[in-house]
Scaffold this motif. Structure first.
Motif, PDB file in Angstrom:
ATOM      1  N   SER A  71       3.228   7.075  -9.640  1.00 45.54           N
ATOM      2  CA  SER A  71       2.607   6.664 -10.898  1.00 45.54           C
ATOM      3  C   SER A  71       1.562   5.573 -10.733  1.00 45.54           C
ATOM      4  CB  SER A  71       3.676   6.198 -11.890  1.00 45.54           C
ATOM      5  OG  SER A  71       4.308   5.023 -11.400  1.00 45.54           O
ATOM      6  N   ASP A  72       1.743   4.682  -9.788  1.00 49.82           N
ATOM      7  CA  ASP A  72       0.794   3.586  -9.562  1.00 49.82           C
ATOM      8  C   ASP A  72       0.751   3.299  -8.066  1.00 49.82           C
ATOM      9  OD1 ASP A  72      -0.572   1.137  -9.276  1.00 49.82           O
ATOM     10  OD2 ASP A  72       0.145   0.414 -11.207  1.00 49.82           O
ATOM     11  N   ALA A  73      -0.286   3.793  -7.419  1.00 46.42           N
ATOM     12  CA  ALA A  73      -0.384   3.699  -5.966  1.00 46.42           C
ATOM     13  C   ALA A  73      -0.428   2.254  -5.478  1.00 46.42           C
ATOM     14  CB  ALA A  73      -1.611   4.460  -5.465  1.00 46.42           C
ATOM     15  N   ALA A  74      -1.145   1.397  -6.179  1.00 43.56           N
ATOM     16  CA  ALA A  74      -1.265   0.003  -5.740  1.00 43.56           C
ATOM     17  C   ALA A  74       0.076  -0.711  -5.826  1.00 43.56           C
ATOM     18  CB  ALA A  74      -2.315  -0.731  -6.571  1.00 43.56           C
ATOM     19  N   ALA A  75       0.790  -0.526  -6.918  1.00 43.46           N
ATOM     20  CA  ALA A  75       2.102  -1.165  -7.070  1.00 43.46           C
ATOM     21  C   ALA A  75       3.087  -0.606  -6.049  1.00 43.46           C
ATOM     22  CB  ALA A  75       2.628  -0.969  -8.488  1.00 43.46           C
ATOM     23  N   ALA A  76       3.069   0.696  -5.859  1.00 40.64           N
ATOM     24  CA  ALA A  76       3.990   1.314  -4.908  1.00 40.64           C
ATOM     25  C   ALA A  76       3.696   0.869  -3.478  1.00 40.64           C
ATOM     26  CB  ALA A  76       3.908   2.835  -5.014  1.00 40.64           C
ATOM     27  N   ALA A  77       2.434   0.706  -3.140  1.00 44.63           N
ATOM     28  CA  ALA A  77       2.049   0.312  -1.783  1.00 44.63           C
ATOM     29  C   ALA A  77       2.568  -1.076  -1.423  1.00 44.63           C
ATOM     30  CB  ALA A  77       0.531   0.361  -1.636  1.00 44.63           C
ATOM     31  N   ARG A  78       2.884  -1.876  -2.438  1.00 47.54           N
ATOM     32  CA  ARG A  78       3.406  -3.226  -2.193  1.00 47.54           C
ATOM     33  C   ARG A  78       4.921  -3.261  -2.047  1.00 47.54           C
ATOM     34  NH1 ARG A  78      -0.621  -4.250  -6.191  1.00 47.54           N
ATOM     35  NH2 ARG A  78       0.975  -4.263  -7.804  1.00 47.54           N
ATOM     36  N   SER A  79       5.576  -2.108  -2.126  1.00 42.73           N
ATOM     37  CA  SER A  79       7.031  -2.073  -1.980  1.00 42.73           C
ATOM     38  C   SER A  79       7.392  -1.207  -0.778  1.00 42.73           C
ATOM     39  CB  SER A  79       7.683  -1.533  -3.250  1.00 42.73           C
ATOM     40  OG  SER A  79       7.418  -0.166  -3.393  1.00 42.73           O
ATOM     41  N   SER A  80       8.527  -1.478  -0.195  1.00 40.76           N
ATOM     42  CA  SER A  80       8.874  -0.798   1.054  1.00 40.76           C
ATOM     43  C   SER A  80       9.011   0.711   0.890  1.00 40.76           C
ATOM     44  CB  SER A  80      10.156  -1.388   1.645  1.00 40.76           C
ATOM     45  OG  SER A  80      11.215  -1.304   0.714  1.00 40.76           O
ATOM     46  N   TYR A  81       9.705   1.177  -0.138  1.00 39.70           N
ATOM     47  CA  TYR A  81       9.879   2.621  -0.299  1.00 39.70           C
ATOM     48  C   TYR A  81       8.621   3.268  -0.866  1.00 39.70           C
ATOM     49  CZ  TYR A  81      14.654   1.367   0.666  1.00 39.70           C
ATOM     50  OH  TYR A  81      15.777   0.869   1.259  1.00 39.70           O
ATOM     51  N   GLY A  82       7.919   2.569  -1.717  1.00 34.36           N
ATOM     52  CA  GLY A  82       6.672   3.090  -2.250  1.00 34.36           C
ATOM     53  C   GLY A  82       5.613   3.224  -1.174  1.00 34.36           C
ATOM     54  N   GLU A  83       5.648   2.317  -0.222  1.00 40.20           N
ATOM     55  CA  GLU A  83       4.690   2.364   0.877  1.00 40.20           C
ATOM     56  C   GLU A  83       4.843   3.646   1.692  1.00 40.20           C
ATOM     57  OE1 GLU A  83       3.034  -0.688   4.237  1.00 40.20           O
ATOM     58  OE2 GLU A  83       5.195  -0.671   3.891  1.00 40.20           O
ATOM     59  N   ILE A  84       6.075   4.125   1.819  1.00 37.83           N
ATOM     60  CA  ILE A  84       6.316   5.394   2.525  1.00 37.83           C
ATOM     61  C   ILE A  84       5.543   6.517   1.840  1.00 37.83           C
ATOM     62  CG2 ILE A  84       8.071   7.151   3.012  1.00 37.83           C
ATOM     63  CD1 ILE A  84      10.080   4.815   3.334  1.00 37.83           C
ATOM     64  N   LEU A  85       5.582   6.537   0.506  1.00 36.41           N
ATOM     65  CA  LEU A  85       4.912   7.595  -0.253  1.00 36.41           C
ATOM     66  C   LEU A  85       3.402   7.420  -0.242  1.00 36.41           C
ATOM     67  CD1 LEU A  85       7.312   7.791  -3.325  1.00 36.41           C
ATOM     68  CD2 LEU A  85       7.443   9.033  -1.160  1.00 36.41           C
ATOM     69  N   THR A  86       2.923   6.203  -0.466  1.00 38.30           N
ATOM     70  CA  THR A  86       1.475   5.991  -0.526  1.00 38.30           C
ATOM     71  C   THR A  86       0.828   6.153   0.836  1.00 38.30           C
ATOM     72  OG1 THR A  86       1.734   3.580  -0.359  1.00 38.30           O
ATOM     73  CG2 THR A  86       1.561   4.535  -2.585  1.00 38.30           C
ATOM     74  N   ASP A  87       1.536   5.793   1.910  1.00 35.84           N
ATOM     75  CA  ASP A  87       0.979   6.016   3.246  1.00 35.84           C
ATOM     76  C   ASP A  87       0.751   7.498   3.481  1.00 35.84           C
ATOM     77  OD1 ASP A  87       0.909   3.348   3.862  1.00 35.84           O
ATOM     78  OD2 ASP A  87       2.530   3.413   5.332  1.00 35.84           O
ATOM     79  N   GLU A  88       1.670   8.333   2.994  1.00 34.01           N
ATOM     80  CA  GLU A  88       1.513   9.780   3.140  1.00 34.01           C
ATOM     81  C   GLU A  88       0.342  10.288   2.308  1.00 34.01           C
ATOM     82  OE1 GLU A  88       2.146  13.622   4.475  1.00 34.01           O
ATOM     83  OE2 GLU A  88       3.009  11.781   5.244  1.00 34.01           O
ATOM     84  N   LEU A  89       0.214   9.769   1.089  1.00 32.33           N
ATOM     85  CA  LEU A  89      -0.847  10.224   0.185  1.00 32.33           C
ATOM     86  C   LEU A  89      -2.223   9.685   0.567  1.00 32.33           C
ATOM     87  CD1 LEU A  89       0.962   9.815  -3.237  1.00 32.33           C
ATOM     88  CD2 LEU A  89       0.367  11.959  -2.103  1.00 32.33           C
ATOM     89  N   LEU A  90      -2.267   8.411   0.898  1.00 38.89           N
ATOM     90  CA  LEU A  90      -3.552   7.743   1.087  1.00 38.89           C
ATOM     91  C   LEU A  90      -3.852   7.392   2.527  1.00 38.89           C
ATOM     92  CD1 LEU A  90      -3.174   5.253  -1.890  1.00 38.89           C
ATOM     93  CD2 LEU A  90      -4.296   7.469  -1.902  1.00 38.89           C
ATOM     94  N   GLY A  91      -2.861   7.502   3.381  1.00 42.05           N
ATOM     95  CA  GLY A  91      -3.016   7.070   4.759  1.00 42.05           C
ATOM     96  C   GLY A  91      -2.814   5.572   4.831  1.00 42.05           C
TER      97      GLY A  91
END
Length: 184
Positions: A71-91
């Protein structure tokens, strides 16, 4: 604080289970966890939520690559589990390949698939990835497969319009609200 649950589709409907993400360090770990929670190799949805900051849905089906929406890539990228997802999506920043990015530019200065007017409405894509500037942070806003739940009863517009209590709204659209609430 995180909430994570697996929602497995079966012949008899949906089965939900809460899940611990302590051993999840990569998308592969998350996909393996989802596949372990599937019944007869049916589809599994992994719900991850960090309070009201962001939520993510990972759709895992038998032999297909996982589909991801955040839902929010920037917010997710700042959290450990969200970073797993955003790294896959955005590199990740480690994955930035300047040479490949330059090759993706057409001679008219647009990126492959982008219209010459630069109007995003002129391009067709089911998947959105908000690409950060070279080495920069993820852009605020949704990222990933906006049609991840369309065939299950939730339109792209409905998904993009979710804010608080999003996972409950998704479960409601899927007909699994009571089952999800039981594990919450």
């Amino acid at each position: 604080m995180y909430f994570a649950a697996l929602l497995a589709r079966t012949e008899d409907g949906w089965e939900a289970s809460d899940t611990e993400l302590d051993d999840v360090e990569s998308l592969a770990d998350l996909v393996e966890l989802a596949r372990e929670g599937s019944v007869d190799d049916d589809m599994v949805l992994v719900f991850i939520e960090q309070e009201d900051a962001w939520f993510g849905v990972v759709r895992v089906e038998e032999l297909e690559d996982p589909r991801i929406y955040v839902s929010d890539a920037a917010a997710a990228a700042r959290s450990s589990y969200g970073e797993i997802l955003t790294d896959e999506l955005l590199g990740s920043d480690d994955d930035v390949d300047v040479e490949a990015d330059l090759e993706a530019l057409d001679l008219d200065g647009t990126e492959d698939g982008e219209s010459e007017t630069g109007d995003p409405e002129d391009t067709e894509s089911d998947v959105v990835a908000l690409v950060p500037a070279q080495g920069g942070p993820a852009v605020a806003g949704p990222a990933g497969d906006r049609q991840i739940l369309v065939d299950l009863g939730m339109t792209e517009k409905e998904l993009l319009g979710l804010d608080s209590d999003a996972l409950s709204a998704i479960a409601e659209a899927l007909g699994a609200a009571e089952i999800l609430e039981a594990v919450r």
